[in-house]
Design an enzyme around this catalytic site. Structure first.
Site, short mmCIF file in Angstrom:
data_model
loop_
_atom_site.label_atom_id
_atom_site.label_comp_id
_atom_site.label_asym_id
_atom_site.label_seq_id
_atom_site.Cartn_x
_atom_site.Cartn_y
_atom_site.Cartn_z
N HIS A 16 1.87 1.83 -3.46
CA HIS A 16 0.79 2.43 -4.25
C HIS A 16 0.73 3.95 -4.02
O HIS A 16 0.54 4.72 -4.95
CB HIS A 16 -0.56 1.81 -3.88
CG HIS A 16 -0.81 0.47 -4.51
ND1 HIS A 16 -1.02 0.33 -5.86
CD2 HIS A 16 -0.91 -0.77 -3.99
CE1 HIS A 16 -1.23 -0.95 -6.15
NE2 HIS A 16 -1.16 -1.64 -5.03
N THR A 38 0.83 -1.20 0.00
CA THR A 38 0.00 0.00 0.00
C THR A 38 0.87 1.25 0.00
O THR A 38 0.56 2.24 -0.69
CB THR A 38 -0.95 0.00 1.21
OG1 THR A 38 -1.75 -1.17 1.18
CG2 THR A 38 -1.84 1.22 1.20
#
Length: 347
Positions: A43, A40
């Site tokens: 990202h 994450t």
């Protein structure tokens, strides 16, 4: 004044001074020790979550550390306590919360994404997010409790039981953790992974790993299961090909547990879902029970956390560590060490 790692724009991080606010009512100030970089975070680094992340943003939610100061009205915690943080703050008023699913609150504050994270030398959080760590657990290994809690939740959502045959598509950190947790639940597990480095690590941990480039994975599953197909497949790769593989290996009434973040829609063989009466299960985040079980699994060695840590870097080198993770294959988990006094920490 302390230091923090901040996301400022796509593919841009810096380390900068950050103010450490004293803990208010119900809050605790922590000294993060180790913070893991996860998918994450990557990202965010790529700019994929700019609609949600308000730059400059302090990253990090996989952490371990110690309590430094306790705010008013906080009981049960004192300076020096070893802790990790379940980085979720929910509103308790939305339909999800009212039906008991606070971890997927419709207005969830995921700390480290929606609000400042752990990649800093001092961090103030609600005391309600703290999870106690045993004193015997080294803090670097404890930084893997959060991703282990993800794996515990995923395996629970898929309702994996003893004797079932499980295929994990994607052998990165979370994929390996899912494989280990599923094995601990009594399942037989196979890992599908492109990277030779990650396959070797999986095998060193006693897992069987297949290369989807060279191996006919559906045929291997057919042979392994006596033509029945797998009971459960976990899609952890985040790739279109991984989705195809996860669907194809499932037997009649198999369960596909979707773990990876897919930033764009994927084509799925819905006819196979119809033909074999397959089930698709979404798995997101965790609850406190998952976290507490994860602490136990890491502390008792069921999860050999030290084997998954590829590198530990000081906080000031965190931006370079993100770049290193872009290469993927030869790296599993990089931890950021926030404890180095030479980096300018002050109490």
């Amino acid at each position: 004044m302390t230091l923090a790692v901040r996301y400022t724009a796509a593919h841009t991080l810096d380390t900068a001074p950050a103010l450490s606010a004293p803990p208010g009512p119900g809050e605790v100030e922590l000294a993060p020790a180790y913070v893991g970089i996860c998918g994450t975070d990557l990202h965010i680094f790529h700019g994929d979550m700019d609609a949600r992340v308000q730059a400059p943003a302090v990253l990090g939610h996989e952490m371990s550390g110690r309590v430094v100061r306790v705010g008013p009205d906080v009981e049960g915690w004192q300076p020096g306590d070893a802790v990790t943080v379940m980085p979720l703050r929910w509103d308790d008023t939305c339909p999800a919360c009212l039906t008991g699913h606070q971890h997927i609150c419709q207005h969830l504050d995921f700390i480290g994404i929606d609000s400042p994270g752990a990649m800093q030398q001092r961090w103030t959080v609600p005391a309600s997010t703290l999870v106690r760590l045993p004193d015997s657990l080294p803090l670097d290994r404890a930084a893997l409790v959060e991703p282990t809690a993800v794996a515990v939740h995923d395996v629970g959502r898929a309702e994996v039981t003893e004797g079932e045959k499980v295929v994990v598509v994607g052998g990165g950190p979370v994929g390996i953790l899912i494989a280990l947790v599923a094995r601990a639940a009594g399942a037989e597990v196979r890992v599908v992974e492109l990277s030779a480095h990650r396959r070797l690590l999986a095998e060193e941990l006693g897992l069987t790993a297949w290369n989807p480039t060279d191996d006919d994975v559906p045929e291997l599953v057919r042979q392994w299961t006596g033509d029945a197909g797998a009971d459960v497949a976990f899609e952890v790769s985040g790739a279109a090909g991984g989705v195809d593989t996860a669907v194809e290996v499932l037997g009649v009434r198999g369960r596909l547990c979707l773990v990876a973040i897919h930033p764009r829609p994927r084509e799925v063989d819905l006819h196979r879902f119809f033909w074999r009466e397959l089930t698709l299960i979404g798995a997101r985040l965790y609850d406190r029970g998952d976290f507490e079980k994860a602490v136990t699994l890491v502390a008792d060695g069921t999860i050999p956390a030290e084997r998954l840590i590829s590198k530990v870097v000081p906080l000031t080198q965190a931006p370079a560590a993100f770049e290193a993770l872009e290469g993927g294959g030869d790296v599993m988990k990089i931890l950021v060490d926030c404890t180095d006094d030479a980096q300018g920490a002050t109490v």
